[in-house]
Design a protein around this motif. Structure first.
Motif, PDB file in Angstrom:
ATOM      1  N   LYS A  88      -0.119  -1.771  16.702  1.00 16.56           N
ATOM      2  CA  LYS A  88      -0.418  -0.656  17.616  1.00 16.56           C
ATOM      3  C   LYS A  88       0.170  -0.915  18.999  1.00 16.56           C
ATOM      4  O   LYS A  88       0.790  -0.031  19.595  1.00 16.56           O
ATOM      5  CB  LYS A  88      -1.926  -0.448  17.718  1.00 16.56           C
ATOM      6  N   SER A  89       0.012  -2.122  19.533  1.00 16.50           N
ATOM      7  CA  SER A  89       0.530  -2.416  20.873  1.00 16.50           C
ATOM      8  C   SER A  89       2.056  -2.423  20.907  1.00 16.50           C
ATOM      9  O   SER A  89       2.652  -2.199  21.954  1.00 16.50           O
ATOM     10  CB  SER A  89      -0.031  -3.742  21.399  1.00 16.50           C
ATOM     11  N   ALA A  90       2.691  -2.659  19.758  1.00 17.98           N
ATOM     12  CA  ALA A  90       4.148  -2.617  19.681  1.00 17.98           C
ATOM     13  C   ALA A  90       4.661  -1.179  19.558  1.00 17.98           C
ATOM     14  O   ALA A  90       5.863  -0.944  19.586  1.00 17.98           O
ATOM     15  CB  ALA A  90       4.640  -3.448  18.504  1.00 17.98           C
ATOM     16  N   GLY A  91       3.737  -0.232  19.408  1.00 17.95           N
ATOM     17  CA  GLY A  91       4.123   1.174  19.316  1.00 17.95           C
ATOM     18  C   GLY A  91       4.611   1.604  17.947  1.00 17.95           C
ATOM     19  O   GLY A  91       5.227   2.658  17.806  1.00 17.95           O
ATOM     20  N   ILE A  92       4.326   0.812  16.940  1.00 15.31           N
ATOM     21  CA  ILE A  92       4.742   1.148  15.576  1.00 15.31           C
ATOM     22  C   ILE A  92       3.736   2.149  15.008  1.00 15.31           C
ATOM     23  O   ILE A  92       2.530   1.938  15.071  1.00 15.31           O
ATOM     24  CB  ILE A  92       4.812  -0.111  14.690  1.00 15.31           C
ATOM     25  N   THR A  93       4.250   3.246  14.471  1.00 13.52           N
ATOM     26  CA  THR A  93       3.375   4.272  13.915  1.00 13.52           C
ATOM     27  C   THR A  93       3.536   4.336  12.402  1.00 13.52           C
ATOM     28  O   THR A  93       4.499   3.814  11.845  1.00 13.52           O
ATOM     29  CB  THR A  93       3.693   5.656  14.517  1.00 13.52           C
ATOM     30  N   GLY A  94       2.606   4.983  11.767  1.00 10.11           N
ATOM     31  CA  GLY A  94       2.651   5.134  10.320  1.00 10.11           C
ATOM     32  C   GLY A  94       1.917   4.006   9.622  1.00 10.11           C
ATOM     33  O   GLY A  94       1.413   3.083  10.257  1.00 10.11           O
ATOM     34  N   GLU A  95       1.852   4.116   8.333  1.00  7.66           N
ATOM     35  CA  GLU A  95       1.170   3.108   7.511  1.00  7.66           C
ATOM     36  C   GLU A  95       2.194   2.425   6.605  1.00  7.66           C
ATOM     37  O   GLU A  95       3.069   3.096   6.046  1.00  7.66           O
ATOM     38  CB  GLU A  95       0.109   3.779   6.634  1.00  7.66           C
ATOM     39  N   PRO A  96       2.081   1.116   6.428  1.00  9.91           N
ATOM     40  CA  PRO A  96       3.007   0.435   5.518  1.00  9.91           C
ATOM     41  C   PRO A  96       2.682   0.804   4.067  1.00  9.91           C
ATOM     42  O   PRO A  96       1.539   1.126   3.740  1.00  9.91           O
ATOM     43  CB  PRO A  96       2.738  -1.046   5.769  1.00  9.91           C
ATOM     44  N   GLU A  97       3.693   0.774   3.229  1.00 11.06           N
ATOM     45  CA  GLU A  97       3.466   0.978   1.804  1.00 11.06           C
ATOM     46  C   GLU A  97       3.139  -0.386   1.208  1.00 11.06           C
ATOM     47  O   GLU A  97       3.946  -1.313   1.291  1.00 11.06           O
ATOM     48  CB  GLU A  97       4.718   1.549   1.149  1.00 11.06           C
ATOM     49  N   THR A  98       1.954  -0.525   0.669  1.00 14.11           N
ATOM     50  CA  THR A  98       1.549  -1.814   0.107  1.00 14.11           C
ATOM     51  C   THR A  98       1.220  -1.661  -1.368  1.00 14.11           C
ATOM     52  O   THR A  98       0.806  -0.596  -1.822  1.00 14.11           O
ATOM     53  CB  THR A  98       0.320  -2.395   0.833  1.00 14.11           C
ATOM     54  N   ARG A  99       1.412  -2.754  -2.077  1.00 17.55           N
ATOM     55  CA  ARG A  99       1.078  -2.793  -3.497  1.00 17.55           C
ATOM     56  C   ARG A  99       0.565  -4.199  -3.792  1.00 17.55           C
ATOM     57  O   ARG A  99       1.156  -5.189  -3.356  1.00 17.55           O
ATOM     58  CB  ARG A  99       2.323  -2.490  -4.322  1.00 17.55           C
TER      59      ARG A  99
END
Length: 52
Positions: free
Chosen positions: A24-35
């Motif tokens: 969040k503090s790095a400004g990355i948005t969205g959710e990672p695709e995890t499996r």
């Protein structure tokens, strides 16, 4: 990327307690695709203990 953890709950706790705030503090948005998949076999090269 592949990562090996002892339990899925450990990964989820790490993300919630440590990684989410950094993302969040790095400004990355969205959710990672995890499996999640069980580990069936692990190869450890000769001369390597496999322990961190």
């Amino acid at each position: 990327m592949t990562d090996v953890w002892g339990a899925q709950a450990d990964v989820e706790r790490f993300f919630a307690e440590r990684l989410a705030a950094a993302v969040k503090s790095a400004g990355i948005t969205g959710e990672p695709e995890t499996r999640f998949s069980p580990l069936h076999r692990r190869f450890v090269a000769p001369g390597v203990s496999g322990v961190a």
